[in-house]
Design an enzyme around this catalytic site. Structure first.
Site, PDB file in Angstrom:
ATOM      1  CG  ASP A   9      -1.579   1.253   1.525  1.00 15.14           C
ATOM      2  OD1 ASP A   9      -2.289   1.731   0.618  1.00 15.14           O
ATOM      3  OD2 ASP A   9      -1.408   1.801   2.639  1.00 15.14           O
ATOM      4  CG  ASP A  50      -1.415   7.521   0.480  1.00 12.35           C
ATOM      5  OD1 ASP A  50      -0.339   8.091   0.216  1.00 12.35           O
ATOM      6  OD2 ASP A  50      -2.399   7.521  -0.287  1.00 12.35           O
TER       7      ASP A  50
END
Ligand SMILES: [Mg+2]
Ligand SMILES: [Zn+2]
Length: 183
Positions: free
Chosen positions: A15, A17
């Protein structure tokens, strides 16, 4: 917690953020990209071990009209420069109501990454900070590792099959699994 002992690992999908870089809500400004401490080293260790590496990121700022695709691409390029390089970037530009198959927790980006990287989804590990990241992994038949931040909800931590304290610890779990004999 360790990964499933009987499954080989050929690639890791991160991922973006609050996993690779400090979350700035709807960030589309390359100048605001700040890596999570230790992220570069963790990614480097995974790459040095020969794993294929990708990023799978929901960027609903595009659907919301808060950022253009070009701005998001420029921001991702900065992340790639500071923390990568990654073999693949998958971006979901949609919003929750759009019903796409790529927005995590749906499996679309993980399945696409498997195809592009040439690694079966079952041999991918998705590393992220919220339940949607590990749910996308599960939905695609991949494994997931949750690396919680103070913003991760407790029930998401409780529900995760595998949890690591830091990104580096998550990579260590992957590397331990990789070197373990496959039953
Ligand atoms: Mg995140
Ligand atoms: Zn989407």
């Amino acid at each position: 917690m360790a990964l499933a002992p009987d499954r080989p690992v050929g690639g890791v999908l991160f991922d973006r953020d609050d996993t690779l870089v400090v979350d700035v809500p709807y960030n589309a400004d390359p100048h605001l990209v700040v890596p999570v401490p230790g992220a570069h080293r963790a990614v480097e260790r995974a790459r040095a071990a020969g794993l294929r590496l990708g990023v799978v990121t929901n960027q609903s700022a595009i659907a919301k009209g808060l950022a253009t695709r070009a701005q998001v691409d420029a921001t991702n390029a900065r992340v790639d420069e500071l923390v990568g390089p990654f073999d693949l970037w998958c971006v979901c530009p949609h919003d929750a109501a759009d019903g796409c198959d790529c927005r995590k927790p749906r499996p679309g980006m993980v399945l696409r990454a498997a195809e592009v990287l040439g690694v079966p989804a079952a041999e991918l590990v998705v590393v992220g900070d919220i339940g949607a990241d590990v749910a996308a992994a599960r939905a695609a038949g991949a494994q997931g590792i949750l690396v919680p931040t103070p913003r991760t909800r407790q029930e998401e931590v409780d529900a995760a099959e595998t949890v690591a304290a830091t990104l580096d610890d998550a990579v260590s779990l992957v590397l331990a699994q990789r070197s373990a004999p496959v039953a």
